[in-house]
Scaffold this motif. Structure first.
Motif, PDB file in Angstrom:
ATOM      1  N   LYS A  88       0.835  -1.194   0.000  1.00  0.00           N
ATOM      2  CA  LYS A  88       0.000   0.000   0.000  1.00  0.00           C
ATOM      3  C   LYS A  88       0.873   1.248   0.000  1.00  0.00           C
ATOM      4  O   LYS A  88       1.995   1.234   0.499  1.00  0.00           O
ATOM      5  CB  LYS A  88      -0.901   0.000   1.247  1.00  0.00           C
ATOM      6  N   ARG A  90       0.360   5.820   0.267  1.00  0.00           N
ATOM      7  CA  ARG A  90      -0.493   6.998   0.442  1.00  0.00           C
ATOM      8  C   ARG A  90       0.043   7.886   1.552  1.00  0.00           C
ATOM      9  O   ARG A  90       0.048   9.094   1.444  1.00  0.00           O
ATOM     10  CB  ARG A  90      -1.942   6.569   0.737  1.00  0.00           C
ATOM     11  N   HIS A 127      -3.804   3.620   0.306  1.00  0.00           N
ATOM     12  CA  HIS A 127      -4.003   3.391   1.743  1.00  0.00           C
ATOM     13  C   HIS A 127      -5.131   4.233   2.347  1.00  0.00           C
ATOM     14  O   HIS A 127      -5.506   4.031   3.502  1.00  0.00           O
ATOM     15  CB  HIS A 127      -2.692   3.662   2.481  1.00  0.00           C
ATOM     16  N   GLY A 128      -5.655   5.180   1.599  1.00  0.00           N
ATOM     17  CA  GLY A 128      -6.747   6.008   2.095  1.00  0.00           C
ATOM     18  C   GLY A 128      -7.069   7.106   1.111  1.00  0.00           C
ATOM     19  O   GLY A 128      -6.338   7.344   0.143  1.00  0.00           O
ATOM     20  N   TRP A 129      -8.175   7.788   1.331  1.00  0.00           N
ATOM     21  CA  TRP A 129      -8.622   8.877   0.467  1.00  0.00           C
ATOM     22  C   TRP A 129      -7.693  10.071   0.597  1.00  0.00           C
ATOM     23  O   TRP A 129      -7.112  10.318   1.656  1.00  0.00           O
ATOM     24  CB  TRP A 129     -10.047   9.266   0.859  1.00  0.00           C
ATOM     25  N   ASP A 130      -7.549  10.835  -0.483  1.00  0.00           N
ATOM     26  CA  ASP A 130      -6.717  12.038  -0.489  1.00  0.00           C
ATOM     27  C   ASP A 130      -7.570  13.205  -0.956  1.00  0.00           C
ATOM     28  O   ASP A 130      -7.900  13.317  -2.138  1.00  0.00           O
ATOM     29  CB  ASP A 130      -5.515  11.838  -1.421  1.00  0.00           C
ATOM     30  N   TRP A 156      -8.284  -0.314  -2.846  1.00  0.00           N
ATOM     31  CA  TRP A 156      -8.291   0.801  -1.894  1.00  0.00           C
ATOM     32  C   TRP A 156      -8.454   0.293  -0.475  1.00  0.00           C
ATOM     33  O   TRP A 156      -8.989  -0.800  -0.248  1.00  0.00           O
ATOM     34  CB  TRP A 156      -9.424   1.783  -2.208  1.00  0.00           C
ATOM     35  N   SER A 157      -8.003   1.097   0.481  1.00  0.00           N
ATOM     36  CA  SER A 157      -8.175   0.786   1.894  1.00  0.00           C
ATOM     37  C   SER A 157      -8.694   2.024   2.611  1.00  0.00           C
ATOM     38  O   SER A 157      -8.371   3.155   2.219  1.00  0.00           O
ATOM     39  CB  SER A 157      -6.827   0.350   2.494  1.00  0.00           C
ATOM     40  N   ASN A 158      -9.513   1.794   3.644  1.00  0.00           N
ATOM     41  CA  ASN A 158      -9.946   2.886   4.534  1.00  0.00           C
ATOM     42  C   ASN A 158     -10.672   4.007   3.803  1.00  0.00           C
ATOM     43  O   ASN A 158     -10.207   5.145   3.762  1.00  0.00           O
ATOM     44  CB  ASN A 158      -8.738   3.445   5.306  1.00  0.00           C
ATOM     45  N   VAL A 159     -11.801   3.683   3.208  1.00  0.00           N
ATOM     46  CA  VAL A 159     -12.614   4.680   2.511  1.00  0.00           C
ATOM     47  C   VAL A 159     -14.056   4.599   2.993  1.00  0.00           C
ATOM     48  O   VAL A 159     -14.496   3.584   3.531  1.00  0.00           O
ATOM     49  CB  VAL A 159     -12.577   4.486   0.979  1.00  0.00           C
ATOM     50  N   GLN A 163     -16.925   7.691  -1.093  1.00  0.00           N
ATOM     51  CA  GLN A 163     -15.607   7.744  -1.722  1.00  0.00           C
ATOM     52  C   GLN A 163     -15.388   6.533  -2.617  1.00  0.00           C
ATOM     53  O   GLN A 163     -14.901   6.661  -3.749  1.00  0.00           O
ATOM     54  CB  GLN A 163     -14.522   7.815  -0.643  1.00  0.00           C
ATOM     55  N   PRO A 184     -10.858  -2.859   4.528  1.00  0.00           N
ATOM     56  CA  PRO A 184     -11.349  -2.049   5.644  1.00  0.00           C
ATOM     57  C   PRO A 184     -11.151  -2.748   6.982  1.00  0.00           C
ATOM     58  O   PRO A 184     -10.869  -3.949   7.049  1.00  0.00           O
ATOM     59  CB  PRO A 184     -12.847  -1.974   5.338  1.00  0.00           C
TER      60      PRO A 184
END
Length: 352
Positions: A88, A90, A127-130, A156-159, A163, A184
């Motif tokens: 990952k 980010r 790794h997460g949303w930006d 993707w992770s953690n969204v 998103q 997640p």
């Protein structure tokens, strides 16, 4: 969904067109931090010997140490062509870049490839949303890396749900490479993804690879009601540790869940962790569950959960006691008006 391979762990496809992975995966967040290299290598060896094929890491785990340990282990065994390796990026952008920007993604991928000693990353998770980078830019960068042969699949992770849907829609309309999976937090204590993220994954067919299946150790039964943890455990070292913090999860709901988990574990003469993992493997959309451990002994105990099959009645008991009820608005109202089946399937259909 399950595929027949000559391993002791069942396998499945990680999302639409994704790789075939073992349903129990090795999470390596502890490598180079809580787990030294010799123990990390032992975990990797024993995971593969047990039939595991899916190894997950990230560029921020140990500031790159986790990837480096996996890379040295891979070189010593002659490569990892028999495994699916995910990493990952980010949260470790180069100076002057936002985490999911084109510049950051390209540099992060190149650095991960060097540390891992690979020509290509099998699954690359953002790794997460930006908030600071247009999703079109991130998807374009990832698509170019897939076409260059540096990444095979993206995820993707953690969204949040909106998103994730924006990622899927933008990929479809922009002719970008679509994600195949989401990573997640998901366990009996925290079922928050069932409101939006999980239904979105089910609608799109994305594979789910949950982290923290044991709730940061809570679902192993190692913590006591009313007594803050001490000693060599995750919360013993840091009782305020993130979403797993003792004061956050020390609730009557948590102890009711643990009582049910312990009861079912006793009925099967198994550990509570096995019951928690077996429940998670039964959930709709869940493809592969990430197991993270400090020691090889902890990993081996978790891997032994693979052959535990709970009855429908036992699964119902666990789902009922851990239910995250739908907020009255808009979820409860929508469920009443539209008779939404997905929340009923997940056991989250009763309005609070």
């Amino acid at each position: 969904m399950t595929t027949s391979h000559e391993t002791s762990l069942p396998t499945c496809e990680l999302g639409p067109g994704g790789p075939i992975v073992s349903r129990l995966a090795l999470g390596t967040m502890t490598f180079g931090v809580e787990t030294d290299e010799s123990v990390a290598r032992r975990q990797l060896d024993e995971f593969v010997e047990a039939g595991g094929t899916f190894v997950d890491t990230a560029d921020v785990y140990g500031d790159g140490a986790s990837e480096e340990i996996i890379g040295r282990w891979a070189a010593a065994r002659g490569g990892v062509d028999d495994l699916i390796v995910a990493t990952k990026g980010r949260f470790a952008p180069p100076a002057g870049s936002h985490g999911a920007s084109r510049r950051s993604i390209h540099r992060s991928v190149d650095r991960s490839l060097r540390r891992l000693g690979l020509d290509a990353i099998d699954v690359y998770f953002v790794h997460g949303w930006d908030d600071f980078t247009p999703i079109e830019e991130t998807l374009d960068a990832l698509t170019s890396l897939v076409r260059a042969g540096k990444i095979h699949h993206i995820a993707w992770s953690n969204v949040t749900g909106w998103q994730l849907q924006r990622i899927i829609t933008t990929a479809t309309l922009g002719d970008f490479v679509p994600p195949v999976a989401v990573q997640p937090q998901y366990n009996l204590i925290d079922r928050g993804i069932e409101l939006e993220v999980l239904p979105c994954c089910l609608e799109a067919g994305l594979g789910i690879a949950p982290w923290s299946p044991l709730g940061g150790g809570w679902l192993t039964g190692k913590y006591d009601r009313g007594q803050r943890p001490t000693g060599n455990t995750r919360l013993g070292d840091d009782p305020e540790r993130g979403v797993e913090a003792y004061d956050v999860r020390n609730t009557e709901r948590t102890w009711r869940i643990l009582d049910e988990v312990m009861s079912i574990a006793d009925e099967h003469s198994r550990s509570p962790g096995h019951v928690a993992i077996a429940w998670l493997l039964s959930r709709p959309g869940v493809a592969s569950v990430l197991l993270g451990a400090r020691t090889a002994e902890q990993l081996n105990d978790n891997l032994a959960a693979a052959d535990l099959v709970l009855s429908d009645a036992e699964l119902g008991r666990l789902t009922s006691v851990s239910a995250t009820h739908l907020p009255p608005y808009p979820y409860g109202m929508i469920e009443d008006f539209c008779d939404v089946d997905v929340w009923k399937r997940l056991g989250t259909a009763s309005s609070a």
